[in-house]
Design a protein around this motif. Structure first.
Motif, mmCIF file in Angstrom:
data_model
loop_
_atom_site.group_PDB
_atom_site.id
_atom_site.type_symbol
_atom_site.label_atom_id
_atom_site.label_comp_id
_atom_site.label_asym_id
_atom_site.label_seq_id
_atom_site.Cartn_x
_atom_site.Cartn_y
_atom_site.Cartn_z
ATOM 1 N N TYR A 1 -1.885 0.686 28.679
ATOM 2 C CA TYR A 1 -0.469 0.347 28.477
ATOM 3 C C TYR A 1 -0.268 -1.171 28.486
ATOM 4 C CZ TYR A 1 4.541 0.042 29.653
ATOM 5 O OH TYR A 1 5.875 -0.275 29.672
ATOM 6 N N VAL A 2 -0.896 -1.845 29.465
ATOM 7 C CA VAL A 2 -0.770 -3.311 29.568
ATOM 8 C C VAL A 2 -1.410 -3.970 28.351
ATOM 9 C CG1 VAL A 2 -1.251 -5.321 31.012
ATOM 10 C CG2 VAL A 2 -0.914 -3.104 32.067
ATOM 11 N N GLY A 3 -2.574 -3.436 27.940
ATOM 12 C CA GLY A 3 -3.266 -3.992 26.776
ATOM 13 C C GLY A 3 -2.405 -3.910 25.531
ATOM 14 N N LEU A 4 -1.743 -2.754 25.357
ATOM 15 C CA LEU A 4 -0.897 -2.557 24.178
ATOM 16 C C LEU A 4 0.281 -3.528 24.207
ATOM 17 C CD1 LEU A 4 -0.250 -0.832 21.682
ATOM 18 C CD2 LEU A 4 1.183 0.584 23.148
ATOM 19 N N ALA A 5 0.923 -3.649 25.400
ATOM 20 C CA ALA A 5 2.075 -4.560 25.515
ATOM 21 C C ALA A 5 1.635 -5.990 25.202
ATOM 22 C CB ALA A 5 2.664 -4.479 26.922
ATOM 23 N N MET A 6 0.494 -6.415 25.775
ATOM 24 C CA MET A 6 -0.003 -7.778 25.540
ATOM 25 C C MET A 6 -0.281 -7.982 24.056
ATOM 26 S SD MET A 6 -0.588 -10.585 27.079
ATOM 27 C CE MET A 6 -1.613 -11.999 27.428
ATOM 28 N N ALA A 7 -0.816 -6.953 23.394
ATOM 29 C CA ALA A 7 -1.087 -7.068 21.953
ATOM 30 C C ALA A 7 0.215 -7.313 21.186
ATOM 31 C CB ALA A 7 -1.777 -5.799 21.450
ATOM 32 N N VAL A 8 1.288 -6.589 21.571
ATOM 33 C CA VAL A 8 2.589 -6.776 20.905
ATOM 34 C C VAL A 8 3.077 -8.212 21.099
ATOM 35 C CG1 VAL A 8 5.027 -6.108 20.953
ATOM 36 C CG2 VAL A 8 3.267 -4.348 21.098
ATOM 37 N N PHE A 9 2.963 -8.725 22.344
ATOM 38 C CA PHE A 9 3.434 -10.091 22.608
ATOM 39 C C PHE A 9 2.634 -11.102 21.794
ATOM 40 C CE2 PHE A 9 4.266 -8.132 26.986
ATOM 41 C CZ PHE A 9 5.526 -7.703 26.604
ATOM 42 N N ARG B 1 4.837 -0.017 39.187
ATOM 43 C CA ARG B 1 5.767 0.633 38.264
ATOM 44 C C ARG B 1 6.862 -0.335 37.813
ATOM 45 N NH1 ARG B 1 8.647 5.384 40.633
ATOM 46 N NH2 ARG B 1 6.623 6.416 40.460
ATOM 47 N N GLN B 2 7.309 -1.172 38.764
ATOM 48 C CA GLN B 2 8.382 -2.116 38.423
ATOM 49 C C GLN B 2 7.960 -3.024 37.267
ATOM 50 O OE1 GLN B 2 9.624 -4.260 41.855
ATOM 51 N NE2 GLN B 2 10.751 -5.768 40.681
ATOM 52 N N HIS B 3 6.707 -3.502 37.315
ATOM 53 C CA HIS B 3 6.206 -4.349 36.236
ATOM 54 C C HIS B 3 6.098 -3.560 34.927
ATOM 55 C CE1 HIS B 3 5.759 -7.687 38.791
ATOM 56 N NE2 HIS B 3 4.602 -7.382 39.350
ATOM 57 N N SER B 4 5.675 -2.283 35.016
ATOM 58 C CA SER B 4 5.543 -1.471 33.790
ATOM 59 C C SER B 4 6.887 -1.336 33.089
ATOM 60 C CB SER B 4 5.042 -0.062 34.098
ATOM 61 O OG SER B 4 4.059 -0.076 35.070
#
Length: 465
Positions: free
Chosen positions: A350-358, A429-432
């Protein structure tokens, strides 16, 4: 951890109340308050919404970040951190609505001095202390140079009001003094937005300061600097300048701003290529973005300004998002270098995908908001035409291509390099939730950018007597 949440709740309630007050009183005719020192107009309201948003987001991120508030040790700094952030937010709002040079200067100082304190929040960390000191020294020099420029304008006009200066300067016959004054004042603005040659503090401060503070500084003061720059160039500086013959000719502003913008984005992109630390890389990338944004200012037309306003909103999402990834992973003991992110796409999908979008959005690839922002910026240059502006647009496109290289390095590490350990990482979770709140608008604005563009267009109405 009660004091941290109490302080956070008070801060977020204050921001929510400010937002409600702002929303319920906006939409009226543009007016000047306090004898014309402060402008209450759609333009300032646009920026105030942006500042309240970024302060609220960073406030939420700080609640779960050991770097900002050391919650292992009884939340000692909680109240101070939130009080400083709220006061910086007030300073940012003053910068966006200042229609008088003195108030503009006071706004800049208010933001700067409190930012030094925020940057040095990790008192026992040498990097953080060094960051605060470098920031303070650069701030002092830039503000001195800027004051000298302001005093020249005051000397020409006999007033500190931007509109009065504009009327006085058109009549006056010393174009050299005007160009010198504007160049010196650009030093103060250049420092706020981290433009070359006033960018030196940026990488050290971004690396040394607590990461949530870095996210805040990379968006808040930068946007306020641009807001003030636009108001300055549209309210105080005439587009035409008298020559020795007494004829009004187009001012040297596009050339002056264009040179700064090319130097800024080229340096930012080239130096970012060799960075190993992600925060330093993002610092140089934010210098490069200041360069792209200055292109919009060089057009000196409402189209260029609206493109800048659009771009800064998208920049808020992608930059705070990228720094939030660093925060969330640092909480789980991950380092800040590119090598630490190897195999992240599998360890934390999930974090990897978000970072890719950014990262895609920061590069300016479709279908992200970053593409829409760059498209509008370059289009405004080409639309106005002329050799200078078209050349600037081409240099901007080439720079975007260079930037792909170093953003791709992070993506390659995340998805193609073998991880040191296969262990999965689960972030708080808050960060997610906040990551989702950052990534979704980027994709949404990349596909439907009409409404935001329309809002920027409506907001570009300034109060000037």
């Amino acid at each position: 951890g009660s004091s941290r949440f109490t302080a956070g709740a008070i801060a977020l309630t204050t921001l929510a109340a400010s937002f409600i007050a702002l929303a319920s009183t906006s939409g009226g005719p543009a007016t000047g308050l306090f004898g014309g020192l402060v402008a209450r107009d759609a333009f300032a309201d646009f920026w105030k919404v942006l500042f309240l948003t970024v302060t609220a987001l960073v406030g939420v991120i700080s609640l779960r970040s050991k770097e900002t508030i050391d919650y292992t040790n009884g939340d000692k700094d909680a109240a101070e951190v939130f009080a400083l952030m709220l006061t910086v937010c007030l300073g940012l709002c003053l910068m966006a609505s200042a229609s008088d040079l003195l108030l503009a200067y006071l706004g800049i100082e208010m933001v700067s001095i409190l930012s030094f304190v925020l940057a040095g929040m990790k008192r026992r960390d040498l990097k953080s202390t060094e960051a605060a000191l470098k920031y303070a020294i650069y701030g002092g020099v830039a503000s001195g140079v800027m004051l000298y420029g302001l005093s020249l304008l005051y000397g020409m006009a006999g007033s500190t009001s931007m509109t009065a200066i504009r009327h006085a300067v058109v009549v006056s016959s010393s174009p050299t003094t005007l160009v010198l004054a504007v160049t010196l004042i650009m030093a103060g603005f250049g420092y706020k937005i981290a433009a070359v040659p006033f960018h030196m503090w940026c990488p050290d401060v971004y690396e040394g300061a607590p990461t949530p503070v870095t996210a805040f500084l990379s968006v808040g003061p930068k946007a306020a600097g641009f807001a003030l720059l636009m108001r300055f160039f549209f309210s105080a500086v005439p587009a035409e300048v008298r020559t020795s013959v007494g004829v009004l000719v187009d001012g040297p502003w596009p050339l002056l701003i264009g040179v700064v913008s090319v130097a800024t984005m080229t340096l930012g992109n080239l130096v970012a290529i060799v960075q190993q630390n992600i925060k330093r890389m993002l610092a140089y990338s934010s210098i490069a973005h200041a360069g792209y944004l200055l292109l919009g200012l060089a057009v000196l037309s409402p189209d260029g300004q609206q493109a800048m306003m659009f771009y800064l909103v998208t920049y808020l999402f992608m930059n705070v998002g990228a720094f939030l990834v660093v925060v969330a992973l640092a909480e789980k003991g991950l380092g800040e270098t590119i090598d630490d992110y190897k195999g992240l796409g599998y360890r934390a999908p999930y974090v990897g995908l978000a970072m890719a979008v950014f990262l895609f959005s920061l590069t300016g690839l479709p279908p992200t908001a970053g593409f829409a922002g760059k498209f509008l910026l370059f289009a405004s240059l080409i639309q106005k035409g002329g050799t200078l502006l078209v050349t600037l647009a081409l240099i901007g496109v080439l720079n975007s291509a260079i930037s792909l290289y170093y953003y791709a390095r992070v993506l390659t590490a995340m998805y193609f390099d073998k991880p040191v350990t296969e262990e999965r990482i689960a972030i708080d979770r808050q960060h997610s939730i906040v990551l989702g709140m950052m990534a979704v608008p980027i994709v949404y604005l990349g596909l439907f950018w009409g409404p935001l563009q329309a809002w920027a267009e409506r907001s570009f109405q300034m109060w000037a007597r």
